[in-house]
Design a protein around this motif. Structure first.
Motif, PDB file in Angstrom:
ATOM      1  N   VAL A   1       0.852  -1.184   0.000  1.00  0.00           N
ATOM      2  CA  VAL A   1       0.000   0.000   0.000  1.00  0.00           C
ATOM      3  C   VAL A   1       0.890   1.236   0.000  1.00  0.00           C
ATOM      4  O   VAL A   1       1.866   1.288   0.749  1.00  0.00           O
ATOM      5  CB  VAL A   1      -0.932   0.012   1.227  1.00  0.00           C
ATOM      6  CG1 VAL A   1      -1.734   1.312   1.282  1.00  0.00           C
ATOM      7  CG2 VAL A   1      -1.867  -1.186   1.193  1.00  0.00           C
ATOM      8  N   ARG A   2       0.576   2.196  -0.847  1.00  0.00           N
ATOM      9  CA  ARG A   2       1.354   3.442  -0.845  1.00  0.00           C
ATOM     10  C   ARG A   2       0.442   4.642  -0.580  1.00  0.00           C
ATOM     11  O   ARG A   2      -0.684   4.683  -1.044  1.00  0.00           O
ATOM     12  CB  ARG A   2       2.127   3.606  -2.158  1.00  0.00           C
ATOM     13  CG  ARG A   2       3.358   2.683  -2.151  1.00  0.00           C
ATOM     14  CD  ARG A   2       4.228   2.876  -3.353  1.00  0.00           C
ATOM     15  NE  ARG A   2       4.707   4.238  -3.474  1.00  0.00           N
ATOM     16  CZ  ARG A   2       5.334   4.699  -4.548  1.00  0.00           C
ATOM     17  NH1 ARG A   2       5.550   3.891  -5.573  1.00  0.00           N
ATOM     18  NH2 ARG A   2       5.747   5.935  -4.603  1.00  0.00           N
ATOM     19  N   ASN A   3       0.963   5.583   0.192  1.00  0.00           N
ATOM     20  CA  ASN A   3       0.157   6.679   0.697  1.00  0.00           C
ATOM     21  C   ASN A   3       0.924   8.007   0.663  1.00  0.00           C
ATOM     22  O   ASN A   3       1.202   8.596   1.695  1.00  0.00           O
ATOM     23  CB  ASN A   3      -0.280   6.331   2.139  1.00  0.00           C
ATOM     24  CG  ASN A   3      -1.216   7.359   2.728  1.00  0.00           C
ATOM     25  OD1 ASN A   3      -1.843   8.137   2.014  1.00  0.00           O
ATOM     26  ND2 ASN A   3      -1.311   7.357   4.055  1.00  0.00           N
ATOM     27  N   PRO A   4       1.251   8.506  -0.557  1.00  0.00           N
ATOM     28  CA  PRO A   4       1.909   9.812  -0.626  1.00  0.00           C
ATOM     29  C   PRO A   4       0.893  10.908  -0.308  1.00  0.00           C
ATOM     30  O   PRO A   4      -0.298  10.738  -0.553  1.00  0.00           O
ATOM     31  CB  PRO A   4       2.360   9.902  -2.080  1.00  0.00           C
ATOM     32  CG  PRO A   4       1.358   9.077  -2.830  1.00  0.00           C
ATOM     33  CD  PRO A   4       0.971   7.961  -1.894  1.00  0.00           C
ATOM     34  N   TYR A   5       1.352  12.025   0.262  1.00  0.00           N
ATOM     35  CA  TYR A   5       0.436  13.116   0.634  1.00  0.00           C
ATOM     36  C   TYR A   5       0.463  14.276  -0.361  1.00  0.00           C
ATOM     37  O   TYR A   5      -0.548  14.871  -0.636  1.00  0.00           O
ATOM     38  CB  TYR A   5       0.813  13.659   2.012  1.00  0.00           C
ATOM     39  CG  TYR A   5       0.009  13.066   3.131  1.00  0.00           C
ATOM     40  CD1 TYR A   5      -0.388  11.733   3.105  1.00  0.00           C
ATOM     41  CD2 TYR A   5      -0.368  13.829   4.224  1.00  0.00           C
ATOM     42  CE1 TYR A   5      -1.116  11.192   4.131  1.00  0.00           C
ATOM     43  CE2 TYR A   5      -1.104  13.283   5.261  1.00  0.00           C
ATOM     44  CZ  TYR A   5      -1.471  11.969   5.211  1.00  0.00           C
ATOM     45  OH  TYR A   5      -2.193  11.435   6.239  1.00  0.00           O
ATOM     46  N   PHE A   6       1.671  14.597  -0.836  1.00  0.00           N
ATOM     47  CA  PHE A   6       1.815  15.795  -1.659  1.00  0.00           C
ATOM     48  C   PHE A   6       2.416  15.448  -3.013  1.00  0.00           C
ATOM     49  O   PHE A   6       3.060  14.414  -3.170  1.00  0.00           O
ATOM     50  CB  PHE A   6       2.697  16.823  -0.941  1.00  0.00           C
ATOM     51  CG  PHE A   6       2.107  17.246   0.382  1.00  0.00           C
ATOM     52  CD1 PHE A   6       1.052  18.132   0.417  1.00  0.00           C
ATOM     53  CD2 PHE A   6       2.591  16.726   1.572  1.00  0.00           C
ATOM     54  CE1 PHE A   6       0.480  18.512   1.631  1.00  0.00           C
ATOM     55  CE2 PHE A   6       2.032  17.103   2.791  1.00  0.00           C
ATOM     56  CZ  PHE A   6       0.977  17.998   2.824  1.00  0.00           C
ATOM     57  N   GLU A   7       2.175  16.307  -3.986  1.00  0.00           N
ATOM     58  CA  GLU A   7       2.774  16.104  -5.304  1.00  0.00           C
ATOM     59  C   GLU A   7       3.046  17.476  -5.920  1.00  0.00           C
ATOM     60  O   GLU A   7       2.422  18.461  -5.543  1.00  0.00           O
ATOM     61  CB  GLU A   7       1.860  15.266  -6.200  1.00  0.00           C
ATOM     62  CG  GLU A   7       0.515  15.901  -6.514  1.00  0.00           C
ATOM     63  CD  GLU A   7      -0.444  14.933  -7.209  1.00  0.00           C
ATOM     64  OE1 GLU A   7      -0.032  13.840  -7.624  1.00  0.00           O
ATOM     65  OE2 GLU A   7      -1.629  15.283  -7.329  1.00  0.00           O
ATOM     66  N   VAL A   8       3.981  17.505  -6.872  1.00  0.00           N
ATOM     67  CA  VAL A   8       4.333  18.748  -7.547  1.00  0.00           C
ATOM     68  C   VAL A   8       3.564  18.839  -8.863  1.00  0.00           C
ATOM     69  O   VAL A   8       3.501  17.878  -9.626  1.00  0.00           O
ATOM     70  CB  VAL A   8       5.859  18.833  -7.786  1.00  0.00           C
ATOM     71  CG1 VAL A   8       6.216  20.063  -8.623  1.00  0.00           C
ATOM     72  CG2 VAL A   8       6.597  18.884  -6.446  1.00  0.00           C
ATOM     73  N   VAL A   9       2.944  19.976  -9.099  1.00  0.00           N
ATOM     74  CA  VAL A   9       2.158  20.202 -10.313  1.00  0.00           C
ATOM     75  C   VAL A   9       2.898  21.224 -11.179  1.00  0.00           C
ATOM     76  O   VAL A   9       3.208  22.318 -10.710  1.00  0.00           O
ATOM     77  CB  VAL A   9       0.746  20.716  -9.952  1.00  0.00           C
ATOM     78  CG1 VAL A   9      -0.070  21.004 -11.208  1.00  0.00           C
ATOM     79  CG2 VAL A   9       0.033  19.713  -9.047  1.00  0.00           C
ATOM     80  N   PRO A  10       3.179  20.870 -12.455  1.00  0.00           N
ATOM     81  CA  PRO A  10       3.966  21.764 -13.319  1.00  0.00           C
ATOM     82  C   PRO A  10       3.289  23.107 -13.591  1.00  0.00           C
ATOM     83  O   PRO A  10       2.062  23.203 -13.650  1.00  0.00           O
ATOM     84  CB  PRO A  10       4.086  20.970 -14.623  1.00  0.00           C
ATOM     85  CG  PRO A  10       3.787  19.563 -14.274  1.00  0.00           C
ATOM     86  CD  PRO A  10       2.838  19.608 -13.114  1.00  0.00           C
ATOM     87  N   ALA A  11       4.114  24.133 -13.777  1.00  0.00           N
ATOM     88  CA  ALA A  11       3.653  25.507 -14.016  1.00  0.00           C
ATOM     89  C   ALA A  11       2.699  25.608 -15.208  1.00  0.00           C
ATOM     90  O   ALA A  11       1.751  26.390 -15.189  1.00  0.00           O
ATOM     91  CB  ALA A  11       4.865  26.414 -14.240  1.00  0.00           C
ATOM     92  N   GLU A  12       2.929  24.784 -16.256  1.00  0.00           N
ATOM     93  CA  GLU A  12       2.112  24.912 -17.463  1.00  0.00           C
ATOM     94  C   GLU A  12       0.643  24.569 -17.232  1.00  0.00           C
ATOM     95  O   GLU A  12      -0.204  24.865 -18.067  1.00  0.00           O
ATOM     96  CB  GLU A  12       2.696  24.045 -18.576  1.00  0.00           C
ATOM     97  CG  GLU A  12       2.655  22.568 -18.266  1.00  0.00           C
ATOM     98  CD  GLU A  12       3.404  21.739 -19.309  1.00  0.00           C
ATOM     99  OE1 GLU A  12       4.495  21.270 -18.951  1.00  0.00           O
ATOM    100  OE2 GLU A  12       2.902  21.575 -20.423  1.00  0.00           O
ATOM    101  N   LEU A  13       0.310  23.928 -16.108  1.00  0.00           N
ATOM    102  CA  LEU A  13      -1.082  23.607 -15.810  1.00  0.00           C
ATOM    103  C   LEU A  13      -1.786  24.726 -15.032  1.00  0.00           C
ATOM    104  O   LEU A  13      -2.991  24.663 -14.808  1.00  0.00           O
ATOM    105  CB  LEU A  13      -1.173  22.291 -15.019  1.00  0.00           C
ATOM    106  CG  LEU A  13      -0.750  21.030 -15.781  1.00  0.00           C
ATOM    107  CD1 LEU A  13      -0.696  19.837 -14.837  1.00  0.00           C
ATOM    108  CD2 LEU A  13      -1.716  20.740 -16.928  1.00  0.00           C
TER     109      LEU A  13
END
Lengths: 318, 318
Positions: free
Chosen positions: B270-282
């Protein structure tokens, strides 16, 4: 339970009720139960004439189609049996012989269906054996069958699929087969997409413009795949394709999302749609029993079937 | 708790522990607590020299920055207080006067922060008042403050944000303010996106290439917004911007996703990441206290601050 005066027999009517209530099995599994209903009809029904039997078969096909309107494969297998039977009944008028014929036709359609799934698994295996990891969501017996065919070489990331967590069932079935399986939330599957070679999902229905319907969450997975440049595959027999653009996007109970006892429920509205339509332009290819098809090829295939379906609808709905 | 020989006093150390453990409040709220820590230090610390006090202030800034490394606003407010204090301490050497000065500086930084949030709310209100409905996810005190400013004209769709359902807290707070609120699953928020005018989210951190970090699920929401042609806004003060490209994407306990007693857990990961990086172009635009900025303008702003931050880092880290 039975709309007209005629009864279709306990067996067939029981199967229709079973299909209506089943939220566990996918459309591929329920299509097989629909075929069983015709055999149950042939076994249990007392008829005096060929005409009477024909009316019962058509009524059963209609009831199967109406039992789960959004599951196109149910409609397709039922219509397939009905149209083949109506065709055959032109040349035979003994009801006993026709009942045997109905069972044979049902068995033939089942066999066609089984062969289609087998061919699909082979095409799937050939395409996917180049991948070392893929992402999927929810539960699909077709996707599961293809991934089992690919075997232990592939690592599978599965989104849990809220609100009912069908993804857990999928993850458990994959892990049982010895496949390396990672379960995560629907929110985090986008994060995991960066680590995989491709995304793949099942389909509830394929529409005539090449779009398809599947469990909610599929649109976001497809859009993110497109943005990240990951191929996005739909694994489905063409039995799920119907020449229509309408799709009933029913919503389910709010309590599945937010239990009634959780405080905010009083002032907020909860929405719980199950399925959504994903545009053709997000689909890299459909993996079907006819091969790996571009959405434009699916459109051609559906158009070619349109004439046949029109005749079939005319026969079934009169 | 205290790395060196020196104690920072119970008040300041208590606040650092509180910030470390807090998973409820967002970074905007914790930044205010970080400022309190300097006041607590001034109130409780016994020092004999200006030099000793300066070392304690720098140590506190360091500890605040390290307490939650992914929350850039904590680091920024702490550094801001420290650098202003070091500057002021050049001209004063009485420790008692310097302690009063530290309290004044902390109050000034708090006031700057408060004014920044107020300006951000005004820019947000002006931009969003043209919309009749928006989608968001998780909980953000900044997004909440802006939506309250816009008021009852806007309908808000909120994704629940698994595994811990912070979206429920957001939905409850919006509904309490009389805003029409719809809560749905993370999977279904893409479906709902078709019904809204724009998507908007908070930010955990803004990185120097114009990308930003936020709760998982944000990438899928942003990609789907792009595909559907819906504007995608990030609401955040520039206090969350740091000249770095590194972001610690920590993962949390598996049990939050799948309780240990559910059968498949034995064979699946089971994997449970909390945060992610969203690219500037979005990102259509950042709504900040400096106005509504394009990602390229955020990049310019961060670059302009880089020199100041470098000096600040030199002073704080020696």
């Amino acid at each position: 339970m039975n709309r007209g005066k005629r009864s279709l027999g306990q067996g067939a009517e029981g199967i229709i009720e079973e299909i209506k209530k089943d939220v566990e099995r996918g459309s591929a599994e329920l299509a097989v139960r629909a075929i069983d209903a015709f055999i149950a009809l042939a076994d249990a029904l007392r008829v005096d004439s060929a005409e009477e039997l024909k009316r019962s078969v058509i009524m059963l096909a209609r009831q199967i189609a109406d039992s789960r309107p959004s599951m196109f494969s149910l409609r397709n297998v039922a219509f397939e049996v009905a149209v083949k039977f109506v065709e055959a009944s032109r040349y035979v008028d003994n009801p006993q012989i026709l009942k045997e014929l109905l069972k044979q036709i049902a068995t033939t359609v089942f066999e066609e269906y089984r062969v289609a799934l087998e061919r699909l698994r082979r095409f799937g295996r050939d395409l996917l054996s180049g991948f070392s990891s893929v992402a999927t969501l929810s539960y699909s017996s077709t996707v599961l069958a293809v991934l089992k065919e690919v075997g232990k070489k592939v690592k599978v990331y599965v989104a849990e699929s809220r609100p009912l967590f069908e993804g857990r069932k999928m993850a458990a079935a994959l892990a049982e087969s010895g496949i390396e399986t990672v379960l995560t939330t629907d929110a985090a599957i986008g994060y995991m997409l960066k680590e995989v070679d491709a995304a793949l999902v099942g389909a509830d229905s394929i529409l005539m413009n090449g779009s398809f319907a599947n469990k909610v969450g599929t649109l976001q997975l497809a859009c993110t795949s497109k943005f990240l440049g990951k191929p996005f595959y739909v694994i489905s027999t063409t039995w799920k394709a119907l020449p229509t653009l309408e799709y009933s996007e029913e919503e389910h109970a709010a309590e599945e999302v937010l239990p009634a006892e959780v405080p905010p429920i009083q002032k907020i509205k909860v929405r719980n749609p199950y399925f959504e339509v994903v545009p053709a332009e997000l689909v890299t290819a459909y993996i079907t029993e006819e091969g790996v098809l571009k959405p434009s090829q699916i459109v051609e295939l559906i158009e070619a079937r349109l004439k046949k379906y029109r005749e079939l609808e005319k026969i079934v709905y009169g």
